[in-house]
Design an enzyme around this catalytic site. Structure first.
Site, PDB file in Angstrom:
ATOM      1  N   ASN A  33      61.706 -47.520 -26.198  1.00  0.00           N
ATOM      2  CA  ASN A  33      62.902 -47.037 -26.888  1.00  0.00           C
ATOM      3  C   ASN A  33      63.706 -46.176 -25.897  1.00  0.00           C
ATOM      4  OD1 ASN A  33      64.730 -45.427 -28.447  1.00  0.00           O
ATOM      5  ND2 ASN A  33      63.531 -45.876 -30.274  1.00  0.00           N
ATOM      6  N   HIS A  41      68.011 -47.549 -31.389  1.00  0.00           N
ATOM      7  CA  HIS A  41      68.220 -47.148 -32.780  1.00  0.00           C
ATOM      8  C   HIS A  41      69.597 -46.498 -32.885  1.00  0.00           C
ATOM      9  CE1 HIS A  41      66.279 -45.308 -36.640  1.00  0.00           C
ATOM     10  NE2 HIS A  41      67.591 -45.443 -36.789  1.00  0.00           N
ATOM     11  N   GLU A  91      66.626 -50.958 -34.367  1.00  0.00           N
ATOM     12  CA  GLU A  91      66.210 -50.220 -35.557  1.00  0.00           C
ATOM     13  C   GLU A  91      67.425 -49.623 -36.252  1.00  0.00           C
ATOM     14  OE1 GLU A  91      61.967 -48.541 -33.730  1.00  0.00           O
ATOM     15  OE2 GLU A  91      63.673 -47.196 -33.953  1.00  0.00           O
ATOM     16  N   HIS A 116      56.216 -43.885 -33.558  1.00  0.00           N
ATOM     17  CA  HIS A 116      56.626 -42.503 -33.787  1.00  0.00           C
ATOM     18  C   HIS A 116      55.549 -41.542 -33.282  1.00  0.00           C
ATOM     19  CE1 HIS A 116      59.749 -39.902 -35.501  1.00  0.00           C
ATOM     20  NE2 HIS A 116      58.772 -39.024 -35.632  1.00  0.00           N
ATOM     21  N   GLY A 148      59.447 -44.024 -27.394  1.00  0.00           N
ATOM     22  CA  GLY A 148      60.612 -43.535 -26.678  1.00  0.00           C
ATOM     23  C   GLY A 148      60.471 -42.117 -26.171  1.00  0.00           C
ATOM     24  N   HIS A 149      60.434 -41.152 -27.085  1.00  0.00           N
ATOM     25  CA  HIS A 149      60.517 -39.745 -26.702  1.00  0.00           C
ATOM     26  C   HIS A 149      59.425 -39.349 -25.700  1.00  0.00           C
ATOM     27  CE1 HIS A 149      61.538 -35.482 -27.220  1.00  0.00           C
ATOM     28  NE2 HIS A 149      60.241 -35.271 -27.216  1.00  0.00           N
TER      29      HIS A 149
END
Length: 245
Positions: free
Chosen positions: A7, A43, A70, A190, A213-214
């Site tokens: 992501n 997203h 997303e 997540h 992602g993060h």
């Protein structure tokens, strides 16, 4: 084999904080694929605080792996999907002002709406996944709606992992097992990171895809993007508690 979809929202967040086109999200997506990512996730949100709709259009011809978009299926989002026709759409019930995705769909309450959206996307040849918690009733309804996959919201798993990983994983094993029996593919995403990803993978080896992602982009600040992607990929192909890269 569980695929790793990177992501790149946080890359766009950094770019937007300064203006201009540094870092270049399209080039980062190209590099992620070159370094071994199995897909790219974006997203876009209505306020375009990270990935912009224009970015999605620019990215489309440069993705040669899988493109996962997303979002909450607003009219604008649906129009974007009609234009891009990505490999996969992941339906997420985000409010317009939410900081990050923090809950799955109530598929029972929104059955009719989600059925219409899933049917529309599938008619375009787009694989459709519904973002859900581990609530078994919501997963059963996702199957009745006709989704191709679910994406399990792993925020609670990540939060409890450090204190009791066996307890943290238990509802996810149950949910993923039910989904598999119902014929649903299982994705997850997540707050997954280099500490907790391998344990999830080992306990649910039929995971189709994880979207990260993060944590991945944060790790890349220290490790570099190529080494970081390889480290995350290694979590998806090694036995539990074997040496890390």
């Amino acid at each position: 084999m569980t695929k790793l979809s990177v992501n790149i929202n946080k890359v766009a967040t950094l770019r937007n904080s300064r203006g201009g086109n540094i870092p270049d999200v399209v080039q980062v997506a190209i590099d992620c694929q070159l370094f071994g990512a199995d897909g790219i996730t974006v997203h876009p949100r209505p306020d375009e605080r990270h990935i912009r709709y224009a970015d999605v259009i620019d990215l489309q011809p440069r993705i040669n792996t899988e493109f996962n978009i997303e979002g909450n299926p607003s009219p604008e989002f649906i129009s974007l999907i009609k234009r891009i026709r990505p490999t996969q759409v992941t339906l997420v019930p985000d409010a317009h002002d939410v900081l990050t995705s923090d809950t799955g769909w109530d598929t029972v309450e929104h059955k009719d709406f989600l059925t219409d959206v899933v049917n529309e996307f599938q008619s375009m040849g787009v694989r459709t996944s519904i973002f859900v918690d581990t609530n078994l009733e919501m997963i059963k309804m996702a199957s009745k709606i006709g989704a191709d996959r679910i994406e399990l919201f792993t925020g609670p798993y990540a939060m409890e992992y450090k204190s009791n990983r066996e307890k943290a994983i238990a509802p996810y094993i149950e949910a993923a097992t039910m989904a598999k029996k119902l014929g649903l593919g299982v994705n997850a995403g997540h707050d997954l990171n280099l500490e907790n990803l391998n344990y999830l993978y080992v306990n649910i080896p039929w995971l189709k895809e994880v979207s990260i992602g993060h944590s991945l982009i944060s790790d890349a600040l220290y490790m570099g993007l190529e080494k970081t992607i390889k480290a995350y990929k290694n979590c998806l192909n090694r036995p539990l508690d074997s040496p890390k890269p």
